[in-house]
Design an enzyme around this catalytic site. Structure first.
Site, PDB file in Angstrom:
ATOM      1  N   ASP A 183      12.692  55.324  21.600  1.00 37.75           N
ATOM      2  CA  ASP A 183      13.683  55.429  22.657  1.00 37.75           C
ATOM      3  C   ASP A 183      12.968  55.192  23.989  1.00 37.75           C
ATOM      4  O   ASP A 183      11.742  55.106  24.057  1.00 37.75           O
ATOM      5  CB  ASP A 183      14.424  56.775  22.605  1.00 37.75           C
ATOM      6  CG  ASP A 183      15.783  56.667  23.295  1.00 37.75           C
ATOM      7  OD1 ASP A 183      16.007  55.702  24.044  1.00 37.75           O
ATOM      8  OD2 ASP A 183      16.626  57.564  23.097  1.00 37.75           O
TER       9      ASP A 183
HETATM   10  C1  NOJ Z   1      18.035  55.992  26.127  1.00 41.47           C
HETATM   11  C2  NOJ Z   1      19.084  56.358  25.133  1.00 41.47           C
HETATM   12  O1  NOJ Z   1      18.769  57.581  24.505  1.00 41.47           O
HETATM   13  C3  NOJ Z   1      19.270  55.301  24.070  1.00 41.47           C
HETATM   14  O2  NOJ Z   1      20.352  55.665  23.263  1.00 41.47           O
HETATM   15  C4  NOJ Z   1      19.458  53.953  24.688  1.00 41.47           C
HETATM   16  O3  NOJ Z   1      19.693  52.982  23.690  1.00 41.47           O
HETATM   17  C5  NOJ Z   1      18.238  53.619  25.506  1.00 41.47           C
HETATM   18  N1  NOJ Z   1      18.082  54.606  26.552  1.00 41.47           N
HETATM   19  C6  NOJ Z   1      18.303  52.226  26.114  1.00 41.47           C
HETATM   20  O4  NOJ Z   1      19.194  52.181  27.145  1.00 41.47           O
END
Ligand code: NOJ
Length: 747
Positions: free
Chosen positions: A288
């Site tokens: 993430d």
């Molecule tokens: C953080 C989020 O937790 C995730 O779900 C997302 O895909 C990413 N950022 C990218 O934006």
């Protein structure tokens, strides 16, 4: 120079003695060979480059501190994927840079296409309330078609985290509290995004996220730690991921949280043992946003290079926006801390997807202006958005025949802070907000009320509703009207990532506006918009009718009006329990029996109870009303006993005994009353959405086999233990209409 890349790619292919295949999905064996041939050409730095993902200018997380020239990085082969880049011109421009790198390996473009690209569908939790797998698949298909035309290869969806704590803002992105429903929805979304096969130009790769247990953050506070038994992990939190994988999910994303002390990003038990080991996942895992870097903050990695080593070794293949792999991975390999074979494995996984998508044959095949225009202007997409929103709106309460509204009323007052909202209808995670071109609820009521009805509007207050200065105008409008619709709830940015709430009530003084209307003798029909279950006891008790509309999307307001006027008969059912108060949270219908259960709310002495609240939720999982009535009759079992390898069929008759056509989501629940591990009092095991004309009836059947009865025992083995099982069929988890039991025999 339009075809310059073709010459370059052809030269590279010739050098690799691979031959350029036709644009389109590549065969598996062929892919493996092409990957190996390419891998042999790559330096360690180029390999690490493939595992590095950077964001474009629109950030969806905290900025990293490193200043860099993205363009130089891409041209030098130090970037394998980009996120937050969209549209034909930008994806083409950056892809062209990647093709200037030594090996001309194309970039992957990933984006959070969560509930639509241009056409916005209800937020995923709302759409889940439809329990309609075909529609959920369809909305993901449409999102994929619009995104793929704009150069996107990959969506970071579906989020399949089970969520039982409505304080957590991201319940909005999931499918609710139940693992079985969540698994079915996960599979439908993956099928919708990916189509029949990777490589179709109207499909995108899906991501099952966040692996794993992110939805169980302590106290519902986003990014918080998780402490969970292995049993609960396997029973409840993993099945939607497994279902996404079985449906072919090309990628997984890990999570920000720690699980029992280990960051999910460096959790080899999850990523190597379960996902890539026991489940045999062949795709790749992306971290993430910044989650590799954040392991230093957690106190699990000493510095960025250490974090890179720990994440890669534990099975995180691609680093999203941590700059950890690009900073430290090559050095960690040279220092002998990370076997190069593990880096190779990660690179193989990433390259395989690029081949499968056909990017080596045509790196621009997804960025197609003509297809983009056609997809973004296809009127069928808006029609689907309206239809699906109509199926997602839950009728929580309807007394005194308050709904549907009669046509031909002299006047309707549409009031409340969300009555004229447009942006809020779209909810969070919007790729291309088009709020100015949406109908608000006031607009939609005007459209549908007919020319003879005067529609007035007064907001009363804004969403924060800090004062009552606007109440008087709203009350004046209401007192002059034949019917009053009150739209209350959250603004779009009160749910979603980093939007946990410690109070999940109606914001500010909104519920006082409802009380004020009652005080002048007007009981409004209440429309609620939100990305989560909220608490609203006085409205629940005193309103005659409540529609829970979530954030219903581009056509959300029209869909709400469709339901208000009865053009659409509501059929949605709650995918999450609605608590009465915050003290009941976390809450799920899937409770375990205690030794001192409450059988009678009036007798709670020495019982597992609250002295100041019932245990039951305000609205139970699976609850949702209709404008018609359904009768459940004649439960039949094809046999009352079943051998371990056997099967039996449960059937019953469902009849529409009301006056209008409608759809009922019938639900099958199971209880194993005696087992080696205590089982929940109720578990969803099947559901079907059945449409019936008035007076019509149908036989509904569910097939039951060992898998229906099985659970994880103490050793985490998937077993069905011989004995009795109770079967319950109903209209909601707290509205069981038919019951029987069966026996699983020893042999
Ligand atoms: C953080 C989020 O937790 C995730 O779900 C997302 O895909 C990413 N950022 C990218 O934006």
């Amino acid at each position: 120079m339009k075809h310059g890349w073709r010459l370059a790619a052809a030269a590279a292919a010739a050098a690799l003695a691979l031959g350029a295949g036709p644009a389109g999905a590549a065969e598996a064996g062929d892919v493996a060979q092409r990957v190996e041939a390419l891998l042999r050409q790559m330096t360690l730095e180029e390999k690490v480059g493939q595992l590095n993902q950077l964001s474009g200018k629109e950030f969806t997380g905290p900025a990293t501190d490193k200043v860099r020239s993205m363009e130089t990085e891409i041209r030098s082969g130090r970037v394998g994927s980009m996120l937050n880049i969209k549209g034909v011109p930008d994806t083409r421009r950056l892809q062209a840079l990647a093709l200037q790198s030594r090996l001309k390996i194309p970039l992957l473009f990933g984006l959070d296409v969560i509930h639509g690209y241009q056409t916005v569908f209800p937020v995923p939790l709302g759409e889940s309330a439809s329990w309609d797998m075909e529609e959920i698949e369809e909305s993901s298909r449409i999102a994929a078609r619009e995104a793929a035309g704009s150069g996107i290869h990959w969506t970071f969806a579906p989020m399949v985290d089970v969520g039982r704590d409505p304080r957590w803002g991201r319940v909005m992105e999931g499918a609710g509290e139940d693992s079985y429903l969540g698994a079915r929805i996960a599979a439908a979304r993956v099928r919708g995004f990916q189509g029949k096969q990777l490589g179709g130009v109207e499909s995108v790769m899906a991501t099952a996220k966040h692996f794993a247990t992110y939805g169980a953050a302590i106290a519902g506070r986003d990014y918080n730690a998780v402490d969970m038994s292995e049993h609960l992990l396997h029973e409840t939190y993993l099945p939607p991921f497994k279902a996404a994988l079985d449906a072919g999910a090309a990628t997984f994303m890990n999570a920000f949280n720690t699980l029992n002390g280990i960051p999910a990003t460096a959790h080899s038990g999850l990523q190597r043992d379960i996902l890539k080991g026991a489940w045999g996942f062949k795709g790749f895992v992306v971290s993430d946003w910044g989650s590799v870097r954040e392991m230093v903050v957690h106190g699990y990695a000493a510095d960025l290079p250490d974090a890179a080593a720990k994440a890669l070794v534990a099975g995180s293949d691609m680093d999203m926006e941590s700059n950890a792999y690009s900073t430290g991975l090559a050095a960690q390999v040279r220092a002998g801390k990370v076997p190069e074979a593990l880096v190779d494995d990660a690179v193989r996984r990433v390259l395989a997807k690029k081949f499968e998508l056909g990017l080596f044959d045509d790196p621009y095949r997804f960025s197609n202006a003509e297809r983009e225009r056609a997809a973004l202007n296809d009127p069928r997409h808006r029609q689907a958005a309206r239809r699906i929103a109509g199926k997602s709106i839950v009728l929580l309460k309807n007394e005194k025949a308050a709904l549907p509204l009669r046509r031909g009323l002299g006047s309707i007052a549409v009031i409340g802070p969300l009555a004229d909202a447009r942006r809020d209808l779209e909810g969070g995670w919007i790729v291309k907000s088009d709020a100015a071109n949406l109908a608000s609820l006031v607009d939609a009521v005007r459209e549908q009320a007919g020319p003879g009805t005067r529609v007035t509007y007064a907001p009363g207050c804004d969403v924060a509703c800090r004062d009552d200065r606007g109440f008087k105008a709203a009350l004046d409008a209401a007192s002059a009207a034949d019917a009053v619709v009150l739209a209350v709830g959250e603004s779009w940015d009160m749910s979603g990532e980093a939007k946990s709430r410690a109070d999940i009530g109606l914001p500010g003084r909104q519920s006082e506006l409802f009380d004020a209307l009652r005080a002048i003798g007007k009981t409004p029909v209440v429309v609620m918009m939100a990305g989560r279950p909220m608490t609203f006891e006085n409205v629940a008790e005193q309103a005659d009718a409540i529609l829970y509309a979530w954030f219903a999307g581009s056509e959300g307001a029209r869909a709400i009006a469709d339901v208000l006027f009865g053009a659409v008969n509501p059929s949605a059912k709650l995918p999450m329990s609605f608590p009465r108060n915050l003290g009941q949270v976390p809450i799920s219908y899937q409770q375990y029996e205690t030794g001192r259960p409450v059988r009678d709310e009036k007798n709670i002495v020495y019982k597992s109870a609250y002295i100041d609240s019932p245990n039951t939720p305000r609205y139970a999982f699976g609850h949702g009303l209709s404008y018609t009535r359904f009768a459940y009759r004649d439960l039949r079992l094809s046999a009352s006993a079943m051998a371990p390898n056997g099967k039996l069929t449960l059937s019953f008759t469902l009849a529409n005994t009301g006056k209008v056509a409608g759809a009922e989501v019938v639900q099958l629940y199971l209880r194993d009353p005696l087992a080696s591990v205590v089982r929940p009092v109720k578990e969803l095991k099947g559901f079907q959405r059945i449409e019936l004309q008035p007076g019509q009836q149908k036989t509904v059947s569910f097939s039951i086999d060992r898998d229906t009865l099985a659970f994880h025992n103490r050793k985490l083995e998937w077993v069905a233990e011989p004995g009795k099982f109770e079967l319950m069929v109903g209209s909601a988890s707290d509205d069981i209409r038919l019951r029987d039991s069966i026996t699983l025999t020893e042999r």
